[in-house]
Design a protein around this motif. Structure first.
Motif, mmCIF file in Angstrom:
data_model
loop_
_atom_site.group_PDB
_atom_site.id
_atom_site.type_symbol
_atom_site.label_atom_id
_atom_site.label_comp_id
_atom_site.label_asym_id
_atom_site.label_seq_id
_atom_site.Cartn_x
_atom_site.Cartn_y
_atom_site.Cartn_z
ATOM 1 N N TYR A 96 43.912 126.459 124.807
ATOM 2 C CA TYR A 96 42.901 127.205 124.051
ATOM 3 C C TYR A 96 42.790 126.748 122.600
ATOM 4 O O TYR A 96 41.847 127.106 121.903
ATOM 5 C CB TYR A 96 43.088 128.724 124.162
ATOM 6 N N LEU A 97 43.743 125.912 122.164
ATOM 7 C CA LEU A 97 43.617 125.302 120.843
ATOM 8 C C LEU A 97 42.885 123.958 120.916
ATOM 9 O O LEU A 97 42.739 123.272 119.901
ATOM 10 C CB LEU A 97 44.999 125.111 120.216
ATOM 11 N N GLY A 98 42.423 123.602 122.117
ATOM 12 C CA GLY A 98 41.635 122.390 122.275
ATOM 13 C C GLY A 98 42.436 121.123 122.421
ATOM 14 O O GLY A 98 41.890 120.012 122.305
ATOM 15 N N ARG A 99 43.743 121.265 122.703
ATOM 16 C CA ARG A 99 44.602 120.088 122.875
ATOM 17 C C ARG A 99 45.364 120.188 124.194
ATOM 18 O O ARG A 99 46.597 120.275 124.211
ATOM 19 C CB ARG A 99 45.584 119.969 121.713
ATOM 20 N N PRO A 100 44.673 120.232 125.326
ATOM 21 C CA PRO A 100 45.357 120.404 126.613
ATOM 22 C C PRO A 100 46.354 119.285 126.885
ATOM 23 O O PRO A 100 46.119 118.130 126.514
ATOM 24 C CB PRO A 100 44.203 120.390 127.625
ATOM 25 N N ASN A 101 47.438 119.650 127.531
ATOM 26 C CA ASN A 101 48.469 118.675 127.882
ATOM 27 C C ASN A 101 48.034 117.912 129.123
ATOM 28 O O ASN A 101 48.085 118.434 130.228
ATOM 29 C CB ASN A 101 49.802 119.396 128.133
ATOM 30 N N VAL A 107 37.594 126.846 125.584
ATOM 31 C CA VAL A 107 36.799 127.552 124.575
ATOM 32 C C VAL A 107 35.397 126.970 124.548
ATOM 33 O O VAL A 107 35.197 125.760 124.402
ATOM 34 C CB VAL A 107 37.453 127.441 123.185
ATOM 35 N N ASN A 108 34.382 127.856 124.719
ATOM 36 C CA ASN A 108 32.996 127.384 124.714
ATOM 37 C C ASN A 108 32.425 127.366 123.295
ATOM 38 O O ASN A 108 33.124 127.677 122.318
ATOM 39 C CB ASN A 108 32.136 128.237 125.661
#
Length: 307
Positions: free
Chosen positions: A38-43, A107-108
């Protein structure tokens, strides 16, 4: 807006009408990965992907003692990155195995953190080729803890509520609940008589509370329930509308390696039992009698799907 929509997939074949072999994936759900998503840095690292694809390979190669293959594999809530969706859909089509999983938050443009469940359901087309349709749905009820975390990260909770799906897939009927949604008695009651089984994708530490909810759902809706939780919290299981000593024929928890357990759900036996009157049902050693007001007409709708 209607609370559920009917989705028909593979109406030309009813090969899953009598029984369906389900696999419960026993995998950990990392709080660090959830936060990163959700912080825009998926693992999306190879270290994470490799054991996941190894598990998929084991599932595709599995054969039961009778030579049976897995028809449907279920993963926990928020356990799969969005970026892997196309890979999962392609895998489902290639191996003809359905996939139900919780996708990590995305997150859109409005700043809403979408918690979605994905169903990738393969089917054979009229021309004989295999295709796969992906079905996604945003969670209707975020848990209080989930809302607290997301709001304090400066994110928003979606206001619009997607309808549930009554899925008719190759002769089998089911629906999917995304964790906290199961806590709604009203929303559980929507599918009485309409489904052979329900799927519960969870990331939930309160296993005792949800165990009671799952058992109540199996009895109240008179259907199988397939619950898949994070492997650390555990209590992934299959629950049947049967006597207490036979109610949970499969349960799994823990372990360091990614693995799975399988079970065949006898759908035709369930429907045959449900269409009978109480006088015949009470003699059954396999299932408890259906609850008051159980809609027999809906049972016949499910029976007709196999013809």
């Amino acid at each position: 807006m209607a609370k559920f929509e009917t989705v028909v997939v593979g109406s030309g074949a009813a090969d899953l009408h009598s029984s369906i072999q389900v696999a419960l994936a026993n995998i950990p759900v990392s709080a660090v990965n959830i936060e990163s998503s959700y912080l825009g840095r998926p693992n999306l690292s190879r270290a994470r992907l490799k054991p996941f694809t190894n598990l998929l390979n084991e599932i595709s190669l599995y054969r039961g003692k009778d030579g049976s293959r897995i028809d449907l594999v279920i993963f926990p809530e928020v356990s799969v990155p969005h970026a892997w969706e196309s890979m999962l859909v392609a895998w489902a089509r290639r191996h003809r195995i359905g996939v139900v999983c919780g996708l990590e938050h995305q997150v859109n443009a409005r700043g809403q953190a979408l918690n979605e469940v994905l169903a990738a359901l393969p089917y054979q087309t009229e021309s004989g080729h295999w295709a796969c349709i992906p079905i996604r749905r945003v969670k209707r009820f975020y848990s209080p803890a989930e809302e607290f975390t997301l709001l304090n990260e400066g994110l928003k909770i979606p206001i619009k509520k997607d309808p549930y799906h009554l899925i008719r897939w190759r002769g089998a009927s089911f629906t999917i609940y995304n964790c906290f949604e199961l806590a709604s008695i009203e929303d559980r009651s929507l599918f009485m008589g309409k489904v052979d089984f329900i799927i519960a994708c969870e990331f939930n530490r309160d296993v005792n509370y949800f165990s009671s909810v799952i058992e109540a759902a199996a009895r109240d809706l008179h259907c199988y329930v397939v619950q898949v939780n994070d492997s650390c919290y555990g209590d992934s299981k299959v629950v049947s509308p049967s006597k207490s000593e036979m109610m949970t024929p499969l349960r799994i928890k823990g372990g360091d390696n990614l693995t799975f357990l399988t079970m065949s759900l006898n759908l035709s036996a369930l429907r045959t039992h449900q269409r009978k009157g109480y006088g015949l049902q009470k003699e059954s050693k396999e299932f408890k009698p259906t609850p008051p007001g159980f809609p027999i007409a809906e049972v016949h709708v499910r029976i007709e799907l196999g013809k």
